[in-house]
Design a protein around this motif. Structure first.
Motif, short mmCIF file in Angstrom:
data_model
loop_
_atom_site.label_atom_id
_atom_site.label_comp_id
_atom_site.label_asym_id
_atom_site.label_seq_id
_atom_site.Cartn_x
_atom_site.Cartn_y
_atom_site.Cartn_z
N ILE A 185 0.83 -1.20 0.00
CA ILE A 185 0.00 0.00 0.00
C ILE A 185 0.87 1.25 0.00
CG2 ILE A 185 -1.64 1.33 1.41
CD1 ILE A 185 -2.95 -1.35 2.13
N MET A 186 1.98 1.23 0.72
CA MET A 186 2.89 2.37 0.73
C MET A 186 3.44 2.64 -0.67
SD MET A 186 5.05 1.83 4.26
CE MET A 186 6.08 3.25 3.94
N ARG A 187 3.71 1.58 -1.42
CA ARG A 187 4.25 1.74 -2.77
C ARG A 187 3.19 2.17 -3.78
NH1 ARG A 187 6.52 -3.35 -1.56
NH2 ARG A 187 4.93 -4.31 -2.91
N SER A 188 1.95 1.80 -3.54
CA SER A 188 0.93 1.90 -4.57
C SER A 188 0.16 3.21 -4.57
CB SER A 188 -0.08 0.75 -4.42
OG SER A 188 0.57 -0.50 -4.55
N PHE A 189 -0.01 3.82 -3.40
CA PHE A 189 -0.89 4.99 -3.30
C PHE A 189 -0.09 6.23 -2.93
CE2 PHE A 189 -3.44 1.21 -2.41
CZ PHE A 189 -4.33 1.31 -3.47
N PHE A 190 -0.32 7.30 -3.69
CA PHE A 190 0.53 8.48 -3.62
C PHE A 190 -0.01 9.54 -2.67
CE2 PHE A 190 0.98 6.34 -7.68
CZ PHE A 190 2.34 6.06 -7.66
#
Length: 248
Positions: A185-190
């Motif tokens: 989730i940290m990588r996917s959502f800005f």
């Protein structure tokens, strides 16, 4: 106030978006698309101006443009091979459009908020599936059988080997799996705020499924299975989940 030239230009944009082929846009990734970003900025500004100088024709062309943007957004995910990536793309773009809004009571905001909420729920299921999908499937499969058995007196024969695999599989990997979900989730959502919402939704859903799993195993004919003694206490899971509340 009448804005004939403005409405004409917007109508041209409506046609342009309607005829846009995502395959001709070059490389597409999970980040907010530049066309959608431009729409979000333009629409937010126009809505704000129209609140000061209301014109029904402006509302109509903006509504038409919104419909085409919604259709355009739904055409792009076909370019992603994985369903999870499709959800991530849609969430990032719906969230970006909402972030541009200064007013929270417009029809446009309501529409995109509903779309965002629906996609988050779908993503949560996808995010939990790799690590916990077999447990979730067991819960969804067994709960109606138990209810049916209560009403009709039917006997359920437990698959002890399968249940052992579920209990021990969860016990061996649950902490690592939660961390993997967190990292994904940290990588996917800005948008960090949106990421926090999605992470908490995923972990809350996990606790709900695990509670249902334990409840199933507490009922006849599962409650006498020796493997129940190896179940991880749900409070341990809740403590681990709380550690991720301040990730974003």
């Amino acid at each position: 106030m009448s804005w004939p030239r403005f409405t004409y230009v917007v109508e041209l944009n409506v046609d342009s978006v309607r005829n846009t082929d995502p395959q001709r846009l070059g490389v597409i990734d999970i980040r907010p698309n530049y066309i959608i970003r431009r729409y979000a900025e333009f629409s937010a500004t126009t809505v704000s101006l129209n609140e000061s100088f209301p014109d029904e024709k402006v509302n109509k062309v903006l509504a038409a443009l919104r419909v085409e943007i919604e259709n355009f957004i739904l055409r792009i995910p076909a370019e992603f091979p994985l369903r999870k990536e499709q959800h991530i793309f849609l969430i990032n773009n719906y969230d970006m459009m909402l972030a541009e809004r200064t007013s929270e009571d417009s029809k446009e905001v309501e529409s995109f908020q509903q779309l965002l909420t629906a996609r988050i729920q779908e993503f949560v299921e996808e995010a939990l599936s790799p690590a916990f999908g077999v447990m979730i499937a067991f819960v969804k499969e067994t709960e109606p059988l138990l209810e049916k058995g209560k009403g009709q007196g039917q006997v359920i024969w437990p698959d002890e080997k399968r249940i052992q695999q579920l209990v021990r599989g969860f016990a061996s990997d649950w902490k690592r799996s939660i961390e993997n979900i967190n990292q994904e989730i940290m990588r996917s959502f800005f948008n960090f705020k949106n990421g926090t919402t999605i992470l908490q939704a995923a972990l809350t859903r996990l606790i709900q499924y695990y509670h249902r799993f334990q409840k199933v195993l507490s009922q006849h004919p599962f409650k006498r299975l020796p493997i129940r003694s190896e179940l991880i206490n749900i409070h341990h899971v809740m403590v681990e989940v709380k550690k991720h509340k301040t990730t974003f």
